[in-house]
Design a protein around this motif. Structure first.
Motif, mmCIF file in Angstrom:
data_model
loop_
_atom_site.group_PDB
_atom_site.id
_atom_site.type_symbol
_atom_site.label_atom_id
_atom_site.label_comp_id
_atom_site.label_asym_id
_atom_site.label_seq_id
_atom_site.Cartn_x
_atom_site.Cartn_y
_atom_site.Cartn_z
ATOM 1 N N LYS A 1 0.833 -1.266 -0.004
ATOM 2 C CA LYS A 1 0.085 -0.024 -0.029
ATOM 3 C C LYS A 1 0.778 1.160 0.054
ATOM 4 C CE LYS A 1 -4.250 -1.936 0.895
ATOM 5 N NZ LYS A 1 -5.727 -1.632 0.203
ATOM 6 N N TYR B 1 -8.282 1.696 13.456
ATOM 7 C CA TYR B 1 -9.012 1.923 12.424
ATOM 8 C C TYR B 1 -10.300 0.843 12.302
ATOM 9 C CZ TYR B 1 -9.856 2.593 7.057
ATOM 10 O OH TYR B 1 -10.429 2.928 5.977
ATOM 11 N N ALA C 1 -13.483 5.118 9.699
ATOM 12 C CA ALA C 1 -13.406 5.030 8.121
ATOM 13 C C ALA C 1 -14.384 6.256 7.650
ATOM 14 C CB ALA C 1 -13.637 3.738 7.700
ATOM 15 N N GLY D 1 -9.791 -2.002 -4.159
ATOM 16 C CA GLY D 1 -10.153 -0.875 -3.434
ATOM 17 C C GLY D 1 -11.191 -0.414 -3.241
ATOM 18 N N THR D 2 -11.777 -0.113 -1.964
ATOM 19 C CA THR D 2 -13.290 0.522 -2.166
ATOM 20 C C THR D 2 -13.114 1.697 -1.179
ATOM 21 O OG1 THR D 2 -13.395 -1.106 -0.114
ATOM 22 C CG2 THR D 2 -14.412 -1.656 -2.016
ATOM 23 N N SER D 3 -12.185 2.298 -0.485
ATOM 24 C CA SER D 3 -12.454 3.257 0.271
ATOM 25 C C SER D 3 -12.481 4.656 -0.415
ATOM 26 C CB SER D 3 -11.283 3.360 1.323
ATOM 27 O OG SER D 3 -10.001 3.511 0.838
ATOM 28 N N LYS E 1 -15.971 5.245 -1.010
ATOM 29 C CA LYS E 1 -16.837 5.855 -0.055
ATOM 30 C C LYS E 1 -16.524 7.424 0.019
ATOM 31 C CE LYS E 1 -15.376 1.730 2.694
ATOM 32 N NZ LYS E 1 -14.512 1.019 3.362
HETATM 33 C C1 LIG Z 1 -13.430 0.498 3.344
HETATM 34 C C2 LIG Z 1 -12.581 -0.295 4.571
HETATM 35 C C3 LIG Z 1 -11.526 -0.986 4.097
HETATM 36 C C4 LIG Z 1 -11.017 -0.915 2.643
HETATM 37 O O1 LIG Z 1 -10.347 0.055 2.189
HETATM 38 P P1 LIG Z 1 -9.295 -0.239 0.778
HETATM 39 O O2 LIG Z 1 -9.399 1.170 0.103
HETATM 40 O O3 LIG Z 1 -9.959 -1.093 0.024
HETATM 41 O O4 LIG Z 1 -8.027 -0.563 1.458
HETATM 42 C C5 LIG Z 1 -10.787 -1.303 4.953
HETATM 43 N N1 LIG Z 1 -10.696 -1.216 6.528
HETATM 44 C C6 LIG Z 1 -12.007 -0.737 6.777
HETATM 45 C C7 LIG Z 1 -12.518 -0.424 8.144
HETATM 46 C C8 LIG Z 1 -12.862 -0.028 5.794
HETATM 47 O O5 LIG Z 1 -14.049 0.465 6.081
#
Ligand SMILES: *Cc1c(COP(=O)(O)O)cnc(C)c1O
Length: 570
Positions: free
Chosen positions: A377, A438, A443, A465-467, A470
């Motif tokens: 990362k 975290y 998040a 990746g999803t954050s 968000k």
């Molecule tokens: C969304 C989320 C992740 C994943 O985020 P990435 O961008 O895919 O690394 C990891 N941990 C928490 C607590 C999250 O809410």
């Protein structure tokens, strides 16, 4: 609300995941994979899909993270009581582990949607008095222990998952394996659909792989070879025994080791990666398999902060169950988007100052970076040239970091310490904090409260990746390496900014640290900082595009509709 009794008659899609994260106070997840599973189930409930989900209970959770004054991570078990949230079911199933009969019970939690949809999640639990102490602990820790512990957990997830659904009376029309952890479920199905020995001419042909294939869907999440679970056949013989003859198993799961991904792929009708690029990378990793791609999303309602949700309610009513309505983002006046963002930013900055005493303020451009602390990362890429960063960012930047390192990931842990050292070095010029613990709550605070969401993985290691998705839901602009979902979501200067070159095969092995850092500094200096401080109207336009283009598409409602039409109804 629908409960198990009402649900039985309708055939179901069974979603299996090693971790599921759906609310902050139920610590049965570690990160992205689990949160995706939770978001998947929430959208399934919103869309009234006939789904049930299976995972393990994890009485000690993943871990609670403490970080000391020098940046060292200390892990504590999480204390929670399943009975506060879930109902224990009377049904029990058994499985043979190391030749012993182990008893498994299950707890149920219903994800209920305002639309009337409901998805039960079954949490498997070996902590029952008739099991010996060692077996009672098998479902205590997520990603804890050694290979043997892990194989036992995966045996419980796959085999007992299928058995408990049967014991409850469900008829399952598809088994969706979210990552290879669940693929031992195929062995249970193989034994269930064994052909009549009288009618087949070859002993091996009693194993009706075609029948099992029709029932299975597999999603891979890991673009690197080393990320796929493999177990030695000696271990498998010891723990699982010979469920199907080893020569048959080896044909399905690999010659030298039991490869959970291969097993799942060989017994699934539909296989997919979690972003377009990831689909291609997986095809190269596993030549000869047809691998599709369904790009991940996030659950819109879960990942939109209060102030933005209020705004969407006012101008785009119905958005939470129809994220396509973000297409009308232009209806929202610029000032109101900015005000809603500043409300979220103030919440985050107040939180940071209260926790760390950093003295951050709401007028400074704030960059967020939070993800699993692990080498690929590249959390410290921004610090590659400290003098340059200082020259560009002095008095103009604040940085907020967070993320857990797996207890055994020493590189990941030293990444956290490194950020602590850099923040000391930059003291007085650029404020930097690393927030501990975290989790889903933190998040949401972060992805909504910063101005820019930074992501610098090594290509092509970020499957999706999803954050960043968000962040987009909260009008927060992405500034990221072109990998995973961002290859699809990125329009330069419009939805955000890229870092470094497009992902070509040539960059797969070579280090691109220097090129990426150079681009990062250049864009920070010449685009990000000047736009933020000098062209607020353009900045707000980009916030709108993040919502209208990225959140519009990268949500689990869209994702689930695709799983239904492309994978489940086939
Ligand atoms: C969304 C989320 C992740 C994943 O985020 P990435 O961008 O895919 O690394 C990891 N941990 C928490 C607590 C999250 O809410």
């Amino acid at each position: 609300m629908k409960r198990i009794q009402d649900m039985i008659p309708e055939p179901k899609i069974a979603y299996f995941s090693m971790e599921i994260g759906f609310r902050n106070d139920i610590p049965t997840y570690s990160g992205g994979l689990g949160v995706l599973a939770g978001d998947t189930i929430k959208s399934a409930a919103d869309l009234n899909l006939p789904m049930v989900a299976v995972t393990l209970l994890y009485r000690k959770g993943y871990f609670m993270q403490e970080i000391d004054a020098t940046g060292r991570q200390i892990e504590h078990p999480v204390k929670w009581n399943p009975a506060d949230h879930m109902t224990l079911l009377p049904q029990r199933v058994r499985v043979r582990i190391e030749g012993r009969d182990v008893s498994i019970q299950a707890w149920v939690y219903y994800i209920d949607s305002l639309t009337g949809g409901s998805v039960p999640i079954f949490f498997l639990d070996t902590d029952v008095p008739e099991n010996n102490q060692e077996d009672r602990e098998l479902t205590h820790c997520l990603y804890g222990g050694d290979d043997r512990y892990r194989l036992k957990q995966e045996l419980i997830l796959g085999v007992c998952g299928v058995r408990i659904l049967k014991a409850l009376g469900f008829q399952i029309k598809k088994y969706h394996m979210n990552e290879g952890h669940a693929s031992l479920l195929t062995l249970e199905l193989l034994t269930r659909f064994k052909k009549d020995i009288e009618t087949v001419w070859d002993e091996r042909a009693v194993w009706d792989t075609e029948k099992v294939k029709e029932l299975c869907v597999f999603t891979t999440h890991t673009p690197v070879e080393a990320g796929h679970d493999k177990f030695s056949y000696d271990l498998v013989r010891d723990v699982v025994g010979e469920v199907i003859p080893f020569d048959v198993l080896k044909e399905l799961a690999g010659k030298d080791k039991l490869n959970m991904t291969l097993l799942a792929m060989n017994l699934s009708m539909y296989i997919n990666g979690v972003a377009k690029k990831h689909g291609e990378v997986s095809k190269n990793l596993f030549p000869g398999y047809q691998i599709h791609a369904i790009t991940n999303g996030v659950h819109s309602f879960t990942w939109t902060c209060e102030s933005m949700a209020r705004l969407y309610d006012k101008y785009l009513p119905g958005w939470a169950n129809e994220p396509e309505l973000f297409v009308r983002i232009g209806k929202i006046p610029d000032e109101e988007i900015w005000e809603a963002h500043m409300e979220a930013k103030k919440k985050l900055i107040d939180y940071v100052n209260e926790k760390t005493g950093a003295g951050m303020d709401c007028d400074t451009l704030t960059i967020g970076f939070a993800r699993r602390a692990t080498a690929y990362k590249r959390a410290s890429l921004l610090f590659r040239d400290i003098d340059r960063l200082l020259k560009i960012g002095k008095g103009k930047l604040q940085l907020i970091y967070a993320g857990k390192a797996h207890p055994k990931d020493t590189d990941g842990k030293s990444n956290i310490e490194e950020i602590f050292r850099k923040s000391e070095q930059l003291k007085g010029a650029i404020k930097i904090v690393y927030l501990q613990g975290y989790d889903m709550d933190l998040a949401l605070k972060l992805v909504s409260g910063v101005d820019v969401w930074l992501n610098t993985p090594m290509r092509p290691r970020e499957a999706s990746g999803t954050s960043g998705m968000k962040a987009a839901h909260n009008g927060v602009v992405n500034f990221s390496v072109l990998d995973g979902w961002w290859i699809e979501g990125h329009i330069e200067g419009f939805t955000g900014w890229s870092i470094g070159p497009a992902p070509t095969e040539a960059t797969l092995t070579a280090s691109t640290d220097d090129i990426d850092a150079e681009d990062l500094y250049n864009k920070l200096e010449n685009l990000v900082i000047p736009t933020y401080y000098g062209q607020r109207n353009i900045w707000v336009r980009m916030m709108q595009n993040a919502i209208g283009k990225n959140a519009y598409y990268f949500n689990t409602h869209r994702m689930m509709r695709r799983y239904v039409t492309e994978a489940y109804i086939r």
